[in-house]
Structures are given as structure tokens and as C-alpha cells.
Design a protein around this motif. Structure first.
Motif, short mmCIF file in Angstrom:
data_model
loop_
_atom_site.label_atom_id
_atom_site.label_comp_id
_atom_site.label_asym_id
_atom_site.label_seq_id
_atom_site.Cartn_x
_atom_site.Cartn_y
_atom_site.Cartn_z
N GLU A 1 -3.87 -5.86 -1.02
CA GLU A 1 -3.27 -6.21 0.27
C GLU A 1 -1.97 -5.48 0.55
O GLU A 1 -1.52 -5.44 1.69
CB GLU A 1 -3.03 -7.72 0.34
N LYS A 2 -1.34 -4.93 -0.48
CA LYS A 2 -0.04 -4.30 -0.30
C LYS A 2 0.09 -3.07 -1.18
O LYS A 2 -0.33 -3.07 -2.34
CB LYS A 2 1.08 -5.30 -0.65
N ILE A 3 0.69 -2.01 -0.61
CA ILE A 3 0.98 -0.80 -1.39
C ILE A 3 2.27 -1.06 -2.17
O ILE A 3 3.33 -1.27 -1.56
CB ILE A 3 1.14 0.44 -0.50
N GLU A 4 2.20 -1.03 -3.49
CA GLU A 4 3.36 -1.28 -4.34
C GLU A 4 3.06 -0.76 -5.75
O GLU A 4 1.96 -0.30 -6.04
CB GLU A 4 3.67 -2.78 -4.40
N GLY A 5 4.06 -0.83 -6.63
CA GLY A 5 3.83 -0.48 -8.03
C GLY A 5 3.57 0.98 -8.30
O GLY A 5 3.03 1.34 -9.35
N LEU A 6 3.97 1.86 -7.37
CA LEU A 6 3.72 3.31 -7.54
C LEU A 6 4.99 4.09 -7.82
O LEU A 6 4.96 5.33 -7.84
CB LEU A 6 3.05 3.86 -6.27
N GLU A 7 6.10 3.41 -8.07
CA GLU A 7 7.41 4.07 -8.14
C GLU A 7 7.48 5.17 -9.19
O GLU A 7 8.14 6.19 -8.99
CB GLU A 7 8.50 3.02 -8.42
N SER A 8 6.83 4.98 -10.33
CA SER A 8 6.96 5.95 -11.43
C SER A 8 5.95 7.09 -11.35
O SER A 8 6.02 8.03 -12.15
CB SER A 8 6.80 5.23 -12.78
N LEU A 9 5.04 7.05 -10.39
CA LEU A 9 3.98 8.08 -10.31
C LEU A 9 4.46 9.29 -9.51
O LEU A 9 3.85 9.66 -8.51
CB LEU A 9 2.72 7.47 -9.72
N VAL A 10 5.51 9.92 -9.98
CA VAL A 10 6.15 11.00 -9.21
C VAL A 10 5.31 12.27 -9.16
O VAL A 10 5.58 13.16 -8.36
CB VAL A 10 7.54 11.31 -9.80
N LYS A 11 4.28 12.38 -10.01
CA LYS A 11 3.43 13.57 -10.01
C LYS A 11 2.14 13.37 -9.23
O LYS A 11 1.32 14.29 -9.16
CB LYS A 11 3.10 13.98 -11.45
N LEU A 12 1.97 12.21 -8.66
CA LEU A 12 0.71 11.88 -7.99
C LEU A 12 0.45 12.81 -6.79
O LEU A 12 1.30 12.99 -5.94
CB LEU A 12 0.73 10.43 -7.52
N GLU A 13 -0.75 13.37 -6.74
CA GLU A 13 -1.15 14.27 -5.66
C GLU A 13 -2.27 13.66 -4.81
O GLU A 13 -2.33 13.92 -3.61
CB GLU A 13 -1.61 15.61 -6.24
N VAL A 14 -3.13 12.89 -5.44
CA VAL A 14 -4.28 12.31 -4.74
C VAL A 14 -4.23 10.79 -4.90
O VAL A 14 -4.18 10.27 -6.01
CB VAL A 14 -5.61 12.84 -5.31
N LEU A 15 -4.23 10.09 -3.76
CA LEU A 15 -4.22 8.62 -3.78
C LEU A 15 -5.31 8.11 -2.84
O LEU A 15 -5.28 8.38 -1.64
CB LEU A 15 -2.85 8.09 -3.33
N ASN A 16 -6.24 7.37 -3.40
CA ASN A 16 -7.37 6.84 -2.63
C ASN A 16 -7.29 5.32 -2.61
O ASN A 16 -7.50 4.65 -3.62
CB ASN A 16 -8.69 7.30 -3.25
N LEU A 17 -7.00 4.76 -1.42
CA LEU A 17 -6.94 3.31 -1.22
C LEU A 17 -8.01 2.86 -0.22
O LEU A 17 -7.88 1.82 0.42
CB LEU A 17 -5.55 2.90 -0.73
N TYR A 18 -9.05 3.62 -0.10
CA TYR A 18 -10.14 3.36 0.83
C TYR A 18 -10.72 1.95 0.59
O TYR A 18 -10.88 1.50 -0.53
CB TYR A 18 -11.22 4.42 0.60
N ASN A 19 -11.01 1.27 1.70
CA ASN A 19 -11.69 -0.02 1.66
C ASN A 19 -10.94 -1.08 0.86
O ASN A 19 -11.38 -1.54 -0.19
CB ASN A 19 -13.10 0.15 1.08
N ASN A 20 -9.76 -1.46 1.38
CA ASN A 20 -8.99 -2.56 0.82
C ASN A 20 -8.56 -3.47 1.97
O ASN A 20 -9.21 -3.50 3.02
CB ASN A 20 -7.80 -2.04 0.02
N ARG A 21 -7.44 -4.19 1.81
CA ARG A 21 -6.96 -5.11 2.86
C ARG A 21 -5.52 -4.79 3.24
O ARG A 21 -4.74 -5.68 3.57
CB ARG A 21 -7.05 -6.55 2.34
N ILE A 22 -5.14 -3.55 3.20
CA ILE A 22 -3.76 -3.12 3.42
C ILE A 22 -3.47 -3.04 4.92
O ILE A 22 -4.23 -2.44 5.68
CB ILE A 22 -3.51 -1.76 2.75
N SER A 23 -2.34 -3.61 5.33
CA SER A 23 -1.98 -3.61 6.75
C SER A 23 -0.75 -2.75 7.05
O SER A 23 -0.48 -2.47 8.22
CB SER A 23 -1.71 -5.05 7.21
N VAL A 24 -0.01 -2.35 6.01
CA VAL A 24 1.20 -1.54 6.21
C VAL A 24 1.27 -0.42 5.18
O VAL A 24 1.03 -0.65 4.00
CB VAL A 24 2.48 -2.42 6.08
N ILE A 25 1.60 0.78 5.65
CA ILE A 25 1.86 1.90 4.74
C ILE A 25 3.32 1.84 4.34
O ILE A 25 4.21 1.95 5.20
CB ILE A 25 1.54 3.25 5.42
#
Length: 521
Positions: free
Chosen positions: A100-124
Motif C-alpha cells: 500500500e505504500k512505497i517505503e523501505g528503499l532508502e539504502s538501495l542507492v544502486k537500484l535501476e529497475v523497480l517493478n511495483l506493478y499490481n499493488n495498492r499504492i496510491s502515492v509515489i
């Protein structure tokens, strides 16, 4: 839209699940058997698939420090968590979950591809650290505010964006809006954004985009200014002289001095106080400038040591690698020769000779390691001596300047005391100045009260000066102790690891020898 609980209970991510997942995606047959025998090291795994396992909570991933790709799609995960140690992750798939919420990504500073398809997220949101993001899929979620997508403008490398299936996609100007505000985007919702669409969108939203850019520029300037100030302050902290380049120490002396305000109302005290401040600030600035210079010298010394240490280790490793390479070359020839020997006595002689060569190799590698240990001990000892001298000289200089600060305070106190005594006499004779306030006049009607106020003020000022000196000395000594211990611990860990590597290699060679004997039996 999101996944429901299946007919099975939610799964728990534990060591058994992780080990099984690693084995499933690892080498099979003979190579897989060897991998199992040698043990699976989670910190060496680069990719991990945990899809379709009814996982409810992300957990137990802290050992996967080398992981670059993680698949957690098609589970029942509700919250993004437990990823803090995955600092090398470049690819993360969390599609088809219940997030439901985008969080917990603070340490992933090298991330290039993020797939959150088909969830319940309402805010980027909460993606500030993902500066390398190039692909972002958040289709089939609950995004309802088109302006919220502008959050993604901070990602300058973003070339693929998938928003399909959200409420915002139903807005009339959706595609034009995205094309205008994201001119560097290549793909939107699986389709190529052509230049004609981008140009038309840019023309339509020209003034709005200019306003956004101005706002972004102002925000960026404010952020850069703040970062610059913080970096400068951190440099001062590292040099142990923060806030000594101004009147901070002087201000702190009087901030907790309740009697100071009344005493400073006396005739002549204002000039006296101004002189005291000017001279004290000059001494503080001396400490500040010396501190920065000494910090540079210490940094240079540390870099020089690390360079010498690295060079010594690299040279030793190269010599050891050459020994092993020569031995391996000889071992391959030996294997060919042994397979052709049919005479039992001759085979025993050659086997004995080969066993002795293994022992000699072990002795040579150990001797080489001992040489390195002795060499590094000398390097560390010289470094420790140099750093100790530098820190000792710095402390001695600082203590000398703070002694001047105390002398300055003593001098200021004596002069202030003279003015106070003279004022006491005038008050006693009813000769005090007409502009003296009632509070000051009342204070100077009692000699003991005035003397106590002066003494308390003097003690407060000296205490502040002493505390700042002690703080500096304590911190620089603690820094030295931590630095030296860290270097010594690192060397001890390196040495133990190297000894273990040599023993493991010897065990491997002897196991190979035993296997050969078994095959010849």
C-alpha cells in the motif's frame, strides 16, 4: 488488482526457504553437489528468486549483501521492509503483491529497475535515494493525482515508465502531460514516445513547465546550499574545531551567566567586554585554523599508510598467486604422468614426492604470509608513532592556546572586579550614576552579593573554556584510539582469513590426492 491469500497459510522467509531457493537456481548435477558440499554462502549470491511462495513479510535477507537482482513478485507482501543490507541491488520486482505504500528503499542507492506493478499504492513517494533509477513500473495501482507523477522528475536517468491501469490514465491530457514533463522518457506504458508527441506536449505546457523548472531550480539551490554547509560543518567536526571560527565560545560563556547582564550595565564594562570578545575570538580562530591544518596532515598520513599497506598486500598476493600457478601447472602434468604409471613402487615414489611438494608449497605460502605480517607490523607501528606524534603536538598547541584563553578571562575578571569595587564605593557614598537601573543599584547595595556574582560569573566562563578544551582533547584521542584499533583488527582479520585460505587449499589438494589413490585402487 492485488493478490489474495491462497489456500495455503502465508509463508515465512527463513533460512530453509532461502537455502532451497539458492540451490534451485544454482548449478545442478555434479556442480550442484560440489556446491552443497562446500556450503552455500548467502553473501556471495547475486540473484535470488522468491516468487509464488505466499510470502507475507520480507525477512532474513541481511546476509545477501552481494545481491543485485531480487524477485519477490506474486506473493502477499503488505509492506516493503527488510532490504536495508541489500545495498548492491540493481533490480527489484515486487509486482503482484498487497503493498500500500512505497517505503523501505532508502539504502538501495544502486537500484535501476523497480517493478511495483499490481499493488495498492496510491502515492509515489519515499524514493529520493534511487538516483540511478531507469525503469519504473507502477501500473495497476491506485494513483489518483496526476501531479503526483511529477515526483519522478528528479530521476534524470528514467527512460521507461509504466502507469497503465491507474485512475490518472483516464484523464484527457494524461499522455500529453507525461510527455511534456518528462522529455527524456523513451517508453510510456509499453509504447514508444515519439518526438512529434513530445514537441506538441512541450508547446502545450510550455509556461507550466517553465514555472516547475524555476521552482525545481530554487529547491535544488537550497538543497545544494544546505549540503555545502553541512559538508563544511562536518569537516570542522572531523577536525574537532566546529564553531571555533567565531564567537560561539564567548556567547556560551554568557548564555548561562544570569548576573552578567546587570554587571555589564556598569560604566566602562561595555568597552571592556568588547575587547574581551575580540581577543577571545582571535584565540578561538587560531585553534580553528590550526585544527583544519592538522586535519589535512592527519588525512595525508592516513592515505599514505593505506597506500603502503595496499601495495604490500598486493605484492605479497601476487607472489603467492605465482607460487600457486606454478604448482597448478606442475600438478596437471603430475596427474597425466600418474595415470600412465603402472608400476606400484614407482607410483608410491611419485606420490610421496607429490605429497612432499604439497607440504613445501604450504610452508612457502605460510612463510610468505609471515613475511607480510612482519612487514605490516612495521608499517602499522610507524604509522601509529606518526599519528601519535601529530595528535600529541596538536593537543599541546591547543592546550597552550586555551591557557591563553583562561589568562584572558582572568584579566577580564580582574578589570571587571575593579569596576565593581569602585561602583560599590560610590553606591555606599550615594555617588552612583543617575542612569544606573534600580536592579543594578539594588545589586550593588550588598557587597557580598556583588562579589559572589563576580565569582560565579568567573567560574562559569572558565568552566565553558575548560569544557571545550576537554571536549577537543577527548575526541581527538578517541579518534586516534579507534583508528589504530580498527587498523589492527583489520590486519588480524586479514591474517586469519589468509591462514584459513592456505589450509583450505592444502586440504583440497590432499583430498584430490586421496581421490586419485581411490581411483587407482
Amino acid at each position: 488488482m492485488s493478490r489474495r491469500y491462497g489456500k495455503f497459510e502465508p509463508s515465512v522467509v527463513d533460512e530453509e526457504m532461502l537455502r532451497k531457493a539458492v540451490e534451485e537456481q544454482g548449478p545442478q548435477e555434479q556442480a550442484g553437489r560440489i556446491a552443497k558440499e562446500e556450503g552455500i554462502h548467502f553473501n556471495e549470491v547475486l540473484q535470488l528468486r522468491l516468487a509464488y511462495r505466499d510470502i507475507l513479510k520480507i525477512d532474513h535477507l541481511w546476509e545477501f549483501t552481494s545481491l543485485t537482482k531480487l524477485e519477490l513478485n506474486n506473493n502477499i507482501i503488505k509492506k516493503i521492509e527488510g532490504l536495508d543490507s541489500l545495498t548492491n541491488l540493481t533490480w527489484l520486482n515486487l509486482s503482484f503483491n498487497n503493498i500500500e505504500k512505497i517505503e523501505g528503499l532508502e539504502s538501495l542507492v544502486k537500484l535501476e529497475v523497480l517493478n511495483l506493478y499490481n499493488n495498492r499504492i496510491s502515492v509515489i513517494e519515499n524514493m529520493e535515494n534511487l538516483e540511478k533509477l531507469t525503469f519504473f513500473a507502477i501500473a495497476n495501482n491506485l494513483l489518483g493525482q496526476l501531479d503526483n507523477v511529477l515526483y519522478l522528475r528528479r530521476f534524470k536517468n528514467l527512460h521507461t515508465l509504466n502507469l497503465y491501469g491507474n485512475t490518472i490514465c483516464k484523464e484527457e491530457n494524461y499522455k500529453c502531460f507525461i510527455a511534456a514533463y518528462f522529455p527524456d522518457l523513451t517508453y510510456l506504458d509499453y509504447r514508444l514516445l515519439d518526438e512529434q508527441t513530445k514537441n506538441q506536449a512541450s508547446a502545450k505546457y510550455q509556461y507550466a513547465i517553465e514555472e516547475v523548472r524555476r521552482n525545481e531550480f530554487q529547491v535544488q539551490q537550497a538543497v545544494e546550499t544546505s549540503q555545502s554547509q553541512e559538508a563544511e560543518l562536518q569537516l570542522h567536526r572531523d577536525a574537532f574545531v566546529e564553531f571555533l571560527n567565531g564567537s560561539s565560545l564567548f556567547d556560551s560563556m554568557f548564555a548561562v551567566d544570569p548576573e552578567a547582564e546587570e554587571l555589564h550595565c556598569l560604566p566602562g564594562v561595555a568597552d571592556l567586554l568588547q575587547t574581551f570578545e575580540h581577543q577571545l575570538v582571535e584565540l578561538c580562530v587560531q585553534v580553528f585554523e590550526i585544527g583544519l591544518d592538522e586535519h589535512k596532515l592527519r588525512e595525508t598520513e592516513v592515505k599514505c599508510f593505506l597506500s603502503g599497506e595496499k601495495e604490500a598486500v598486493a605484492d605479497n598476493q601476487q607472489r603467492a598467486a605465482q607460487m600457486v600457478a606454478n604448482f597448478e601447472q606442475h600438478r596437471r602434468k603430475w596427474i597425466v604422468e600418474m595415470r600412465q604409471v603402472s608400476d606400484t613402487n614407482l607410483l608410491d615414489v611419485k606420490l610421496s614426492h607429490y605429497s612432499n611438494e604439497i607440504d613445501q608449497l604450504c610452508d612457502s605460502l605460510m612463510a610468505l604470509e609471515i613475511q607480510l605480517v612482519i612487514q605490516l607490523e612495521d608499517i602499522i607501528k610507524d604509522f601509529e608513532m606518526n599519528i601519535s606524534d601529530m595528535v600529541g603536538n596538536f593537543i599541546e598547541t591547543v592546550q597552550g592556546i586555551f591557557a591563553q584563553c583562561r589568562d584572558l578571562e582572568n584579566s577580564h575578571h580582574e578589570k571587571l572586579r575593579e569596576i565593581a569595587v569602585a561602583t560599590l564605593e560610590k553606591v555606599a557614598k550615594n555617588e552612583s550614576e543617575e542612569d544606573m537601573t534600580d536592579e543594578v543599584r539594588m545589586l550593588f547595595s550588598d557587597k557580598d552579593l556583588v562579589m559572589n556574582a563576580l565569582a560565579a560569573s568567573h567560574d562559569t566562563h572558565l568552566l565553558k573554556s575548560n569544557n571545550r578544551e576537554n571536549q577537543l582533547v577527548t575526541r581527538v584521542n578517541a579518534w586516534k584510539a579507534v583508528l589504530i584499533k580498527g587498523i589492527q583488527d583489520k590486519e588480524m582479520k586479514r591474517h586469519r582469513k589468509r591462514i584459513s585460505e592456505i589450509h583450505n587449499y592444502m586440504d583440497y589438494l590432499r583430498e584430490q590426492l586421496d581421490d586419485f589413490l581411490f581411483s587407482k585402487a
